[in-house]
Design a protein around this motif. Structure first.
Motif, PDB file in Angstrom:
ATOM      1  N   PHE A  32       0.816  -1.217   0.000  1.00  0.00           N
ATOM      2  CA  PHE A  32       0.000   0.000   0.000  1.00  0.00           C
ATOM      3  C   PHE A  32       0.849   1.267   0.000  1.00  0.00           C
ATOM      4  O   PHE A  32       0.424   2.303   0.497  1.00  0.00           O
ATOM      5  N   LYS A  33       2.037   1.187  -0.592  1.00  0.00           N
ATOM      6  CA  LYS A  33       2.941   2.329  -0.633  1.00  0.00           C
ATOM      7  C   LYS A  33       2.305   3.467  -1.424  1.00  0.00           C
ATOM      8  O   LYS A  33       1.769   3.257  -2.506  1.00  0.00           O
ATOM      9  N   VAL A  34       2.368   4.674  -0.875  1.00  0.00           N
ATOM     10  CA  VAL A  34       1.829   5.852  -1.537  1.00  0.00           C
ATOM     11  C   VAL A  34       2.937   6.451  -2.395  1.00  0.00           C
ATOM     12  O   VAL A  34       4.013   6.770  -1.908  1.00  0.00           O
ATOM     13  N   GLU A  35       2.668   6.575  -3.688  1.00  0.00           N
ATOM     14  CA  GLU A  35       3.639   7.167  -4.605  1.00  0.00           C
ATOM     15  C   GLU A  35       3.559   8.683  -4.494  1.00  0.00           C
ATOM     16  O   GLU A  35       2.487   9.258  -4.607  1.00  0.00           O
ATOM     17  N   GLY A  36       4.675   9.321  -4.287  1.00  0.00           N
ATOM     18  CA  GLY A  36       4.718  10.775  -4.225  1.00  0.00           C
ATOM     19  C   GLY A  36       4.174  11.298  -2.907  1.00  0.00           C
ATOM     20  O   GLY A  36       3.882  10.556  -1.976  1.00  0.00           O
ATOM     21  N   ASN A  37       4.047  12.600  -2.840  1.00  0.00           N
ATOM     22  CA  ASN A  37       3.576  13.279  -1.647  1.00  0.00           C
ATOM     23  C   ASN A  37       2.088  13.590  -1.810  1.00  0.00           C
ATOM     24  O   ASN A  37       1.708  14.326  -2.714  1.00  0.00           O
ATOM     25  N   PRO A  38       1.224  13.058  -0.928  1.00  0.00           N
ATOM     26  CA  PRO A  38      -0.211  13.302  -1.107  1.00  0.00           C
ATOM     27  C   PRO A  38      -0.601  14.781  -1.017  1.00  0.00           C
ATOM     28  O   PRO A  38      -1.548  15.206  -1.666  1.00  0.00           O
ATOM     29  N   ILE A  39       0.138  15.577  -0.243  1.00  0.00           N
ATOM     30  CA  ILE A  39      -0.203  17.003  -0.149  1.00  0.00           C
ATOM     31  C   ILE A  39       0.058  17.702  -1.485  1.00  0.00           C
ATOM     32  O   ILE A  39      -0.663  18.613  -1.859  1.00  0.00           O
ATOM     33  N   VAL A  40       1.063  17.232  -2.235  1.00  0.00           N
ATOM     34  CA  VAL A  40       1.336  17.805  -3.559  1.00  0.00           C
ATOM     35  C   VAL A  40       0.138  17.548  -4.474  1.00  0.00           C
ATOM     36  O   VAL A  40      -0.278  18.432  -5.229  1.00  0.00           O
ATOM     37  N   ASP A  41      -0.429  16.340  -4.385  1.00  0.00           N
ATOM     38  CA  ASP A  41      -1.609  16.024  -5.200  1.00  0.00           C
ATOM     39  C   ASP A  41      -2.787  16.923  -4.833  1.00  0.00           C
ATOM     40  O   ASP A  41      -3.523  17.380  -5.705  1.00  0.00           O
ATOM     41  N   GLN A  42      -2.961  17.192  -3.539  1.00  0.00           N
ATOM     42  CA  GLN A  42      -4.070  18.057  -3.105  1.00  0.00           C
ATOM     43  C   GLN A  42      -3.857  19.495  -3.581  1.00  0.00           C
ATOM     44  O   GLN A  42      -4.799  20.158  -4.021  1.00  0.00           O
ATOM     45  N   ILE A  43      -2.615  19.980  -3.479  1.00  0.00           N
ATOM     46  CA  ILE A  43      -2.313  21.339  -3.955  1.00  0.00           C
ATOM     47  C   ILE A  43      -2.521  21.419  -5.462  1.00  0.00           C
ATOM     48  O   ILE A  43      -3.152  22.346  -5.972  1.00  0.00           O
ATOM     49  N   ASP A  44      -2.012  20.417  -6.179  1.00  0.00           N
ATOM     50  CA  ASP A  44      -2.134  20.390  -7.640  1.00  0.00           C
ATOM     51  C   ASP A  44      -3.600  20.377  -8.072  1.00  0.00           C
ATOM     52  O   ASP A  44      -3.968  20.998  -9.069  1.00  0.00           O
ATOM     53  N   ALA A  45      -4.446  19.696  -7.308  1.00  0.00           N
ATOM     54  CA  ALA A  45      -5.875  19.639  -7.639  1.00  0.00           C
ATOM     55  C   ALA A  45      -6.545  21.007  -7.493  1.00  0.00           C
ATOM     56  O   ALA A  45      -7.541  21.287  -8.158  1.00  0.00           O
ATOM     57  N   LEU A  46      -6.009  21.873  -6.636  1.00  0.00           N
ATOM     58  CA  LEU A  46      -6.588  23.206  -6.446  1.00  0.00           C
ATOM     59  C   LEU A  46      -6.131  24.199  -7.519  1.00  0.00           C
ATOM     60  O   LEU A  46      -6.789  25.213  -7.736  1.00  0.00           O
ATOM     61  N   LEU A  47      -5.024  23.905  -8.169  1.00  0.00           N
ATOM     62  CA  LEU A  47      -4.507  24.814  -9.197  1.00  0.00           C
ATOM     63  C   LEU A  47      -5.308  24.661 -10.493  1.00  0.00           C
ATOM     64  O   LEU A  47      -5.876  23.604 -10.755  1.00  0.00           O
ATOM     65  N   PRO A  48      -5.369  25.709 -11.318  1.00  0.00           N
ATOM     66  CA  PRO A  48      -6.253  25.687 -12.495  1.00  0.00           C
ATOM     67  C   PRO A  48      -5.804  24.819 -13.663  1.00  0.00           C
ATOM     68  O   PRO A  48      -6.533  24.666 -14.626  1.00  0.00           O
ATOM     69  N   GLN A  49      -4.598  24.264 -13.600  1.00  0.00           N
ATOM     70  CA  GLN A  49      -4.074  23.372 -14.650  1.00  0.00           C
ATOM     71  C   GLN A  49      -3.975  24.049 -16.008  1.00  0.00           C
ATOM     72  O   GLN A  49      -4.218  23.438 -17.042  1.00  0.00           O
ATOM     73  N   THR A  50      -3.609  25.330 -16.011  1.00  0.00           N
ATOM     74  CA  THR A  50      -3.430  26.035 -17.274  1.00  0.00           C
ATOM     75  C   THR A  50      -2.026  25.858 -17.833  1.00  0.00           C
ATOM     76  O   THR A  50      -1.796  26.113 -19.005  1.00  0.00           O
ATOM     77  N   GLN A  51      -1.066  25.455 -16.982  1.00  0.00           N
ATOM     78  CA  GLN A  51       0.329  25.241 -17.379  1.00  0.00           C
ATOM     79  C   GLN A  51       0.897  26.493 -18.054  1.00  0.00           C
ATOM     80  O   GLN A  51       1.681  26.396 -18.986  1.00  0.00           O
ATOM     81  N   CYS A  52       0.499  27.674 -17.574  1.00  0.00           N
ATOM     82  CA  CYS A  52       0.885  28.924 -18.237  1.00  0.00           C
ATOM     83  C   CYS A  52       2.296  29.374 -17.900  1.00  0.00           C
ATOM     84  O   CYS A  52       2.890  30.146 -18.640  1.00  0.00           O
ATOM     85  N   GLY A  53       2.838  28.967 -16.785  1.00  0.00           N
ATOM     86  CA  GLY A  53       4.191  29.336 -16.403  1.00  0.00           C
ATOM     87  C   GLY A  53       4.328  30.705 -15.780  1.00  0.00           C
ATOM     88  O   GLY A  53       5.443  31.154 -15.508  1.00  0.00           O
ATOM     89  N   GLN A  54       3.236  31.408 -15.512  1.00  0.00           N
ATOM     90  CA  GLN A  54       3.325  32.745 -14.936  1.00  0.00           C
ATOM     91  C   GLN A  54       3.859  32.740 -13.507  1.00  0.00           C
ATOM     92  O   GLN A  54       4.338  33.753 -13.018  1.00  0.00           O
ATOM     93  N   CYS A  55       3.793  31.589 -12.852  1.00  0.00           N
ATOM     94  CA  CYS A  55       4.282  31.470 -11.473  1.00  0.00           C
ATOM     95  C   CYS A  55       5.800  31.320 -11.425  1.00  0.00           C
ATOM     96  O   CYS A  55       6.401  31.343 -10.360  1.00  0.00           O
ATOM     97  N   GLY A  56       6.434  31.148 -12.583  1.00  0.00           N
ATOM     98  CA  GLY A  56       7.873  30.942 -12.627  1.00  0.00           C
ATOM     99  C   GLY A  56       8.259  29.478 -12.716  1.00  0.00           C
ATOM    100  O   GLY A  56       9.434  29.135 -12.732  1.00  0.00           O
ATOM    101  N   HIS A  57       7.276  28.600 -12.783  1.00  0.00           N
ATOM    102  CA  HIS A  57       7.508  27.163 -12.915  1.00  0.00           C
ATOM    103  C   HIS A  57       6.957  26.697 -14.258  1.00  0.00           C
ATOM    104  O   HIS A  57       6.051  27.315 -14.800  1.00  0.00           O
ATOM    105  N   PRO A  58       7.466  25.577 -14.786  1.00  0.00           N
ATOM    106  CA  PRO A  58       7.022  25.139 -16.115  1.00  0.00           C
ATOM    107  C   PRO A  58       5.595  24.605 -16.166  1.00  0.00           C
ATOM    108  O   PRO A  58       5.086  24.321 -17.238  1.00  0.00           O
TER     109      PRO A  58
END
Length: 198
Positions: A32-58
């Motif tokens: 039952f190993k959890v891949e990755g960090n679950p909090i990252v998944d929760q944060i990512d789910a709140l982001l708009p998923q536009t992949q625009c790069g305006q935050c300074g990240h790709p």
């Protein structure tokens, strides 16, 4: 002699039980190993998923990973205040207004405008827009839905005829709004509806 035998038997039984539970926990950890960090998944789910790069990240996922490691939560321009509030609630942080370096304040917001008489209908800007804010078809004139445009300017570079301009949004009576001073609303900067006293 019987007491010594009973103690050795009890100790052996406890050791066997401990080894059994250890093996069971080891199996469960692998199964039952959890891949990755679950909090990252929760944060990512709140982001708009536009992949625009305006935050300074790709993209949104790298920004979510950075936020999980302690980066500020106020760099997502397309998400705006709603996303900042959601991230603050999730992470137990204080709300901070949108970072002006990564986005536009209401006074300095930019939107794309296509000079329609020069547009050749190549659809490259449509493909580049993460917000689906550009309407048009192949070999037809394109136009920008200004209410959907976040001002990321990702559509400007792909345009082969350079007919897209980034222009500041003009504040009109319809777009202007009053922001409550900190401490008055339930959240800093939250808009309070004005009641008609008449």
């Amino acid at each position: 002699m019987d007491i010594l035998f009973d103690n050795i038997t009890a100790l052996g039984s406890l050791t066997a039980i401990a080894l059994g539970f250890g093996a069971l926990l080891g199996f469960a950890a692998v199964k039952f190993k959890v891949e990755g960090n679950p909090i990252v998944d929760q944060i990512d789910a709140l982001l708009p998923q536009t992949q625009c790069g305006q935050c300074g990240h790709p993209g949104c996922r790298p920004y979510a990973e950075s936020v999980a490691e302690g980066e500020e939560i106020n760099k997502c321009v397309p998400g705006g205040d709603d996303t900042i509030h959601a991230l603050a609630d999730l992470l137990g942080r204080d709300f901070v207004p949108l970072d002006e370096e990564h986005g536009a304040t209401p006074e300095s917001k930019m939107v794309a405008v296509i000079r329609e008489d020069e547009c050749i209908g190549c659809t490259k800007c449509i493909q580049a827009c993460p917000m689906d804010a550009i309407l048009g078809a192949a070999k037809q004139m394109h136009t920008v839905i200004s209410d959907e445009c976040t001002g990321c300017d990702l559509c400007v570079e792909p345009c082969p005829v350079d007919c897209i301009d980034m222009v500041p949004v003009t504040v009109t009576l319809q777009t202007w709004h009053w922001t409550a001073p900190k401490g008055i609303g339930s959240r800093p900067g939250e808009l309070i509806p004005v009641r008609n006293i008449a």
